[in-house]
Scaffold this motif. Structure first.
Motif, mmCIF file in Angstrom:
data_model
loop_
_atom_site.group_PDB
_atom_site.id
_atom_site.type_symbol
_atom_site.label_atom_id
_atom_site.label_comp_id
_atom_site.label_asym_id
_atom_site.label_seq_id
_atom_site.Cartn_x
_atom_site.Cartn_y
_atom_site.Cartn_z
ATOM 1 N N VAL A 70 33.405 33.719 50.353
ATOM 2 C CA VAL A 70 32.970 34.896 51.103
ATOM 3 C C VAL A 70 31.873 34.467 52.073
ATOM 4 C CG1 VAL A 70 31.933 37.185 50.940
ATOM 5 C CG2 VAL A 70 33.540 36.407 49.179
ATOM 6 N N GLU A 71 31.959 34.960 53.344
ATOM 7 C CA GLU A 71 30.992 34.569 54.367
ATOM 8 C C GLU A 71 30.188 35.765 54.852
ATOM 9 O OE1 GLU A 71 32.697 32.472 57.651
ATOM 10 O OE2 GLU A 71 34.224 31.485 56.423
ATOM 11 N N GLU A 72 29.084 35.446 55.505
ATOM 12 C CA GLU A 72 28.349 36.440 56.277
ATOM 13 C C GLU A 72 28.528 36.078 57.745
ATOM 14 O OE1 GLU A 72 24.287 36.722 55.222
ATOM 15 O OE2 GLU A 72 24.643 37.990 53.459
ATOM 16 N N ARG A 73 29.036 37.018 58.550
ATOM 17 C CA ARG A 73 29.257 36.726 59.972
ATOM 18 C C ARG A 73 29.272 38.017 60.776
ATOM 19 N NH1 ARG A 73 34.923 34.378 61.510
ATOM 20 N NH2 ARG A 73 34.305 32.621 60.185
ATOM 21 N N ASP A 74 29.015 37.869 62.085
ATOM 22 C CA ASP A 74 29.146 38.990 63.022
ATOM 23 C C ASP A 74 30.616 39.119 63.396
ATOM 24 O OD1 ASP A 74 26.444 39.413 63.049
ATOM 25 O OD2 ASP A 74 26.082 38.148 64.797
ATOM 26 N N LEU A 75 31.125 40.359 63.414
ATOM 27 C CA LEU A 75 32.518 40.603 63.781
ATOM 28 C C LEU A 75 32.574 41.491 65.025
ATOM 29 C CD1 LEU A 75 34.123 41.332 60.280
ATOM 30 C CD2 LEU A 75 34.173 39.185 61.579
ATOM 31 N N THR A 76 33.370 41.073 65.965
ATOM 32 C CA THR A 76 33.600 41.859 67.180
ATOM 33 C C THR A 76 35.100 42.006 67.376
ATOM 34 O OG1 THR A 76 31.574 41.037 68.227
ATOM 35 C CG2 THR A 76 33.240 42.020 69.669
ATOM 36 N N ALA A 77 35.580 43.245 67.355
ATOM 37 C CA ALA A 77 37.012 43.503 67.511
ATOM 38 C C ALA A 77 37.336 43.687 68.989
ATOM 39 C CB ALA A 77 37.416 44.757 66.728
ATOM 40 N N THR A 78 38.391 43.055 69.445
ATOM 41 C CA THR A 78 38.795 43.147 70.846
ATOM 42 C C THR A 78 40.301 43.334 70.951
ATOM 43 O OG1 THR A 78 39.013 40.734 71.002
ATOM 44 C CG2 THR A 78 36.910 41.686 71.682
ATOM 45 N N VAL A 79 40.718 43.935 72.049
ATOM 46 C CA VAL A 79 42.123 43.969 72.433
ATOM 47 C C VAL A 79 42.296 42.964 73.554
ATOM 48 C CG1 VAL A 79 43.940 45.347 73.518
ATOM 49 C CG2 VAL A 79 42.532 46.347 71.726
ATOM 50 N N SER A 419 25.352 40.732 60.958
ATOM 51 C CA SER A 419 26.066 39.972 59.935
ATOM 52 C C SER A 419 26.492 40.880 58.791
ATOM 53 C CB SER A 419 25.176 38.850 59.385
ATOM 54 O OG SER A 419 24.920 37.894 60.387
ATOM 55 N N VAL A 420 27.731 40.718 58.366
ATOM 56 C CA VAL A 420 28.283 41.485 57.249
ATOM 57 C C VAL A 420 29.089 40.537 56.368
ATOM 58 C CG1 VAL A 420 28.385 43.656 58.536
ATOM 59 C CG2 VAL A 420 30.331 42.076 58.618
ATOM 60 N N LEU A 421 29.335 40.952 55.124
ATOM 61 C CA LEU A 421 30.216 40.167 54.263
ATOM 62 C C LEU A 421 31.629 40.250 54.820
ATOM 63 C CD1 LEU A 421 29.086 41.037 50.609
ATOM 64 C CD2 LEU A 421 28.571 38.972 51.941
ATOM 65 N N ALA A 422 32.270 39.080 54.936
ATOM 66 C CA ALA A 422 33.610 39.041 55.519
ATOM 67 C C ALA A 422 34.486 38.085 54.741
ATOM 68 C CB ALA A 422 33.551 38.623 56.987
#
Length: 480
Positions: A70-79, A419-422
């Motif tokens: 399990v990681e901690e990371r920034d997530l950015t959703a894109t199309v 950062s969130v758990l991902a």
């Protein structure tokens, strides 16, 4: 004598002794070779196994789960989509009717393009688009299409539109009454002259018809005078006078009607009204010598735009006004989503070409669509039809040489805000109660942990578990 005999025997013994030593050496070599060959054969024999022996000797590894931390990371959703750079507002060009008269004397002459439109030409209001049989075809701004010839006495919205356009380009028509009167005719004459042409004056056929109508009026007047001087009986004379008067009235009416439309006119094919000017000639379908029938070509606005197609599952994530990164050969330009779906389809006035695209992430925790690493999620992408997408361009200088080329467009539709758990998308599974869960390996055992999913991007999805049941460094199962 005895010494020679003794010397001879000694020489013979030495010779025999040398031959025996050579034989023994040869024998030793032969024996050594045999031993080596035998040893090599024995060694090779010990290494060769039959397929059955090999299979029997192979022990498969003990099965176990495949896990990822399990990681901690920034997530950015894109199309992400592929689009095409095009000029905005394409419109087809057609003529509403004939350009000018048929020819000297009005004999039947087929019209021909004498100067075709030139691709890339920017047309302002009052400019000449092309020439047909030596006559001009102008462009003016207006929403009412040209649908008839405008002649003296014509009334309607198209006449008002013409008068407004004449005033804008510097040829005041007098009162803008919506009726084509002498003031409008004079303004048209000046406009044509300023562009190097003559306005369409009455043709020879018009003049002949005018003469015939005038002669008919004269003849009717003479007939009426003759009836008045007639010595016929009273009743007959009254009928002759009535008939002559009716003929004169009819002739005068025809002449008046013709005179009302007699003078400078604009043939139906000599003006094309376009909703917005200036425009750029984008495509041309005719050349000099062709008959100007059907579509002549296409004009566009001078603004650049990007047209693309995105999967239906991605389109629901998009909203008008979203910022777009447009990657072209000249660099990355900024744009905004201008229209989605039916509003962006061809025929809406700002359409363009089509591309293809996919999702790099989702804001609803779904695992469908494609990601930035080219992999698809495990969830369903939905059955929505692909949607058209139109993107306006803020900095057109970066794309000025990219018209007609493909570009990559990236639209950010969501972010984790830090950062969130991902975990990998493949680690998330559906539970029987409708929730979601992950399997975690701890102390040699695999346990299930209920989680709530958030934003997904790049093959990873945000997960939250109650009471700290999941933390960074835990190993989640992604396969067996």
């Amino acid at each position: 004598m005895a010494r020679r005999s003794s010397d001879g025997d000694g020489g013979t013994r030495r010779k025999k002794s040398g031959g025996g030593s050579t034989s023994r050496r040869k024998l030793g070599v032969v024996v050594g070779v045999i031993v080596l060959v035998g040893a090599g054969g024995w060694f090779a024999g010990t290494q060769v196994k039959s397929p059955a022996d090999a299979a029997a000797g192979h022990t498969p590894p003990k099965p176990g789960p495949v896990t990822v931390a399990v990681e901690e990371r920034d997530l950015t959703a894109t199309v992400v989509a592929t689009g095409t750079v095009e000029f905005s507002s394409p419109q087809s060009l057609t003529l509403a009717g004939q350009v000018g008269s048929s020819g000297p004397g009005d004999e039947s002459v087929e019209q021909r393009v004498t100067k075709a439109p030139a691709v890339g030409t920017v047309l302002k209001e009052g400019d000449v688009l092309m020439s047909v049989s030596g006559r001009p075809v102008f462009v003016l701004s207006g929403t009412v299409p040209m649908y008839r010839s405008i002649v003296p006495g014509t009334k309607g919205e198209d006449v008002t539109q013409l008068q407004e356009a004449l005033r804008r380009i510097g040829f005041a028509p007098g009162t803008q009454s919506g009726t084509y009167l002498s003031g409008t005719a004079d303004a048209v004459t000046q406009w044509y002259k300023a562009r190097g042409f003559e306005a369409q004056a009455p043709t020879e056929k018009d003049k002949q018809e005018l003469t015939q109508l005038q002669q008919a009026v004269n003849a009717a007047q003479l007939a009426l005078i003759g009836a008045k001087d007639s010595e016929s009986e009273k009743k007959t004379k009254e009928l002759e006078l009535k008939s002559a008067q009716m003929s004169l009235d009819s002739a005068n009416s025809a002449l008046s009607s013709f005179n009302a439309s007699y003078g400078t006119k604009i043939p139906a094919g000599e003006v094309i009204f376009l909703p917005k000017l200036p425009v750029r000639v984008d495509k041309v379908k005719v050349k000099a010598g062709d008959t100007p029938a059907g579509e002549l070509g296409t004009v566009t606005g001078s603004e650049l735009m990007v047209q693309a197609v995105v999967p239906g599952a991605d389109a629901v994530l998009l909203k008008k006004g979203m910022t777009v990164d447009i990657e072209a050969q000249g660099g990355t330009a900024q744009g905004k989503v201008e229209a989605i779906g039916d509003d962006a389809k061809p025929g809406t006035g700002k359409e363009g070409g089509a591309g293809s695209g996919g999702t790099d992430g989702s804001t609803d925790g779904s695992t469908g669509g494609s990601t930035d690493d080219g992999t698809g999620g495990s969830g369903a992408s939905g059955g929505a039809a692909p949607a058209q997408l139109r993107i306006s361009v803020a900095d057109m200088d970066l794309l000025k040489d990219s018209a007609g080329t493909s570009v990559k467009v990236t639209i950010k539709v969501g972010t984790s805000g830090g950062s969130v758990l991902a975990v990998p998308v493949a680690a998330v599974r559906s539970a029987e109660n409708g929730g979601t869960r992950v399997k975690v390996q701890r102390d040699g055992k695999v346990v299930e942990v209920a989680v709530t999913t958030g934003i997904s991007a790049g093959g990873f999805v945000e997960v939250k578990a109650d009471g700290g049941a999941l933390k960074k460094g835990d190993h989640v199962v992604v396969g067996q």
